[in-house]
Design an enzyme around this catalytic site. Structure first.
Site, mmCIF file in Angstrom:
data_model
loop_
_atom_site.group_PDB
_atom_site.id
_atom_site.type_symbol
_atom_site.label_atom_id
_atom_site.label_comp_id
_atom_site.label_asym_id
_atom_site.label_seq_id
_atom_site.Cartn_x
_atom_site.Cartn_y
_atom_site.Cartn_z
ATOM 1 N N SER A 125 -1.804 6.191 -9.533
ATOM 2 C CA SER A 125 -2.181 5.534 -8.270
ATOM 3 C C SER A 125 -1.181 4.501 -7.778
ATOM 4 O O SER A 125 -1.281 4.059 -6.630
ATOM 5 C CB SER A 125 -3.550 4.862 -8.413
ATOM 6 O OG SER A 125 -4.562 5.824 -8.419
ATOM 7 N N LYS A 128 0.497 5.272 -4.619
ATOM 8 C CA LYS A 128 -0.178 5.083 -3.320
ATOM 9 C C LYS A 128 0.490 3.986 -2.496
ATOM 10 O O LYS A 128 0.433 4.003 -1.270
ATOM 11 C CB LYS A 128 -1.665 4.767 -3.551
ATOM 12 C CG LYS A 128 -2.435 5.921 -4.206
ATOM 13 C CD LYS A 128 -3.829 5.489 -4.674
ATOM 14 C CE LYS A 128 -4.605 6.624 -5.330
ATOM 15 N NZ LYS A 128 -5.895 6.176 -5.916
ATOM 16 N N TYR A 252 -0.764 15.212 -2.903
ATOM 17 C CA TYR A 252 -1.337 14.036 -3.568
ATOM 18 C C TYR A 252 -1.149 14.103 -5.093
ATOM 19 O O TYR A 252 -0.739 13.129 -5.730
ATOM 20 C CB TYR A 252 -2.818 13.921 -3.189
ATOM 21 C CG TYR A 252 -3.557 12.861 -3.965
ATOM 22 C CD1 TYR A 252 -3.387 11.514 -3.666
ATOM 23 C CD2 TYR A 252 -4.411 13.212 -5.008
ATOM 24 C CE1 TYR A 252 -4.049 10.538 -4.393
ATOM 25 C CE2 TYR A 252 -5.086 12.242 -5.736
ATOM 26 C CZ TYR A 252 -4.897 10.909 -5.417
ATOM 27 O OH TYR A 252 -5.546 9.945 -6.148
ATOM 28 N N TYR A 304 -9.261 -1.678 -7.269
ATOM 29 C CA TYR A 304 -10.606 -1.129 -7.019
ATOM 30 C C TYR A 304 -11.680 -2.195 -7.247
ATOM 31 O O TYR A 304 -11.513 -3.328 -6.792
ATOM 32 C CB TYR A 304 -10.842 0.138 -7.874
ATOM 33 C CG TYR A 304 -9.637 1.019 -7.860
ATOM 34 C CD1 TYR A 304 -9.297 1.704 -6.690
ATOM 35 C CD2 TYR A 304 -8.788 1.138 -8.946
ATOM 36 C CE1 TYR A 304 -8.161 2.491 -6.631
ATOM 37 C CE2 TYR A 304 -7.653 1.928 -8.892
ATOM 38 C CZ TYR A 304 -7.345 2.591 -7.733
ATOM 39 O OH TYR A 304 -6.219 3.353 -7.677
ATOM 40 N N VAL A 322 -4.019 5.150 -13.471
ATOM 41 C CA VAL A 322 -4.701 5.571 -14.698
ATOM 42 C C VAL A 322 -3.737 5.999 -15.803
ATOM 43 O O VAL A 322 -4.161 6.223 -16.930
ATOM 44 C CB VAL A 322 -5.747 6.691 -14.482
ATOM 45 C CG1 VAL A 322 -6.991 6.180 -13.800
ATOM 46 C CG2 VAL A 322 -5.159 7.888 -13.792
#
Ligand code: DON
Length: 370
Positions: A125, A128, A252, A304, A322
């Site tokens: 992530s 991103k 992605y 998050y 992760v």
């Protein structure tokens, strides 16, 4: 008689004149050397010398930074293997959990490393951040018509808010938001070109052409990414994905499979620490305002439902993955990458978070002050 110690630049440090004129603030900070979970390393209070040394100190020397990360590494060694390695992507479950690396690249362009800082890992992530930077470059503020800028308070792969909010994800860092961001970058491109664009962008900001995408990881996630397929199909039903679900997820999954070392990642984040300009290449990557805004999103949404806790204990814009990596930005000071595969309950690197808390405490780099 008391005087201000001249060689500690910003802190008010009062010392008696008949004492040795210089106490390294870092050395002083190490006095109550305890576990990484300490909160006691915020300051050193030496009763005998009647000396308080605060660490809100912009004058960290090179040796000080190396000393700090060496001590952080030492504190992490007994904890290696803590947390749980992500296994919902089978390829990630194969990674040896007993690893920890840290790299700090300062806005002056110096890199300091400790531990497994030269071992490539799956940035997941963290990618991103780079894809969002590309999307903002391409679509500007119209990005925000399709994705929000609010913390979700939910886990990274949650679907619950999407129905209430008509397929508009809360922010660009939850999976749903990142999938929309990939869809934005794909406009006018074949999926392969969009992946190539991201890879070249990351190589450019890190000033390192050797960075690759690990196809085995991308394939592994594609084979088991049921949740992401659900999110993508759901958003497509609301008209918030413009390309076929398979193609968007192909992009992605490949962006998440970027493999980088802490050393490379800390260099890649440097433009965010330096008002949008990469001091290594001299190139302006984004405007200062855009860098500030990306940092704001990292601070509020980058971890998050753990974002509040990360802001509380570390106080730096950060983005986790992760794979066990975290990219943290100390604006005006440095870009920091940490990696250790074991994750805490909210899916962020357990040792990585602890290491960044120590680093922020010992450098005074938190954006909220020391
Ligand atoms: O989509 C996924 O589930 C992964 N490729 C990325 C998730 C992730 O890294 C969440 N971060 N902590």
């Amino acid at each position: 008689m008391w005087e201000r110690a001249s060689n500690i630049s910003t802190s008010v440090v009062l010392m008696p004149c008949d004492r040795p004129p210089y106490i390294s603030p870092i050395r002083a900070a190490m006095i109550p050397h305890s576990s990484s979970r300490d909160s006691g390393i915020d300051f050193a209070f030496d009763v005998a010398n009647r000396t308080v040394v605060t660490l809100a100190n912009k004058g960290l020397g090179m040796q000080d930074i190396q000393l700090i990360i060496d001590r952080i590494y030492d504190a992490m060694v007994p904890r290696l293997g803590e947390g749980k390695v992500a296994d919902y992507i089978p390829e990630l479950a194969k990674v040896d959990p007993k690893q920890f690396g840290i790299a700090v690249t300062t806005v002056e362009g110096e890199t300091f490393v400790a531990g497994n800082a030269e071992v490539p890992f799956s940035i997941q992530s963290i990618s991103k951040v780079f894809m969002l930077t590309l999307a903002l470059g391409k679509a500007g503020e119209t990005v925000w018509n399709r994705v929000g800028r609010e913390p979700s308070g939910s886990s990274f792969n949650s679907i619950v808010q999407l129905e209430h909010e008509a397929g508009i994800p809360r922010n660009p860092f939850v999976n749903a938001g990142a999938i929309v961001v990939s869809d934005i970058v794909m406009a006018g491109h074949q999926p392969r070109e969009a992946i190539g664009e991201l890879l070249r962008f990351v190589q450019y900001v890190a000033d390192d052409d050797s960075i690759i995408i690990d196809n085995a990881v991308a394939k592994s996630e594609n084979a088991t990414g049921y949740r992401n397929y659900a999110l993508a199909n759901f958003m497509r039903s609301f008209g918030n994905l413009h390309h076929p679900v398979e193609n968007v997820l192909g992009v992605y999954f490949h962006q998440c499979a970027l493999a980088m070392t802490c050393h490379q990642l800390s260099r890649a984040g440097l433009f965010l620490a330096n008002q949008g300009r990469n001091p290594l290449s001299g190139h302006t990557v984004v405007s200062a305002r855009r860098a500030k805004r990306i940092n704001a999103l990292m601070l509020t949404c980058g971890h998050y439902d753990g974002s509040g806790d990360f802001a509380y204990s570390v106080g730096l814009p950060g983005k986790s993955g992760v794979g066990g990596g975290i990219l943290a930005i100390a604006p005006g000071k440095a870009s920091i990458a940490v990696w250790s595969p074991g994750l805490n309950k909210v899916g962020n690197s357990a040792l990585g978070s602890a290491a960044l808390e120590m680093l922020a405490n010992q450098t005074g780099w938190s954006v909220f002050g020391a």
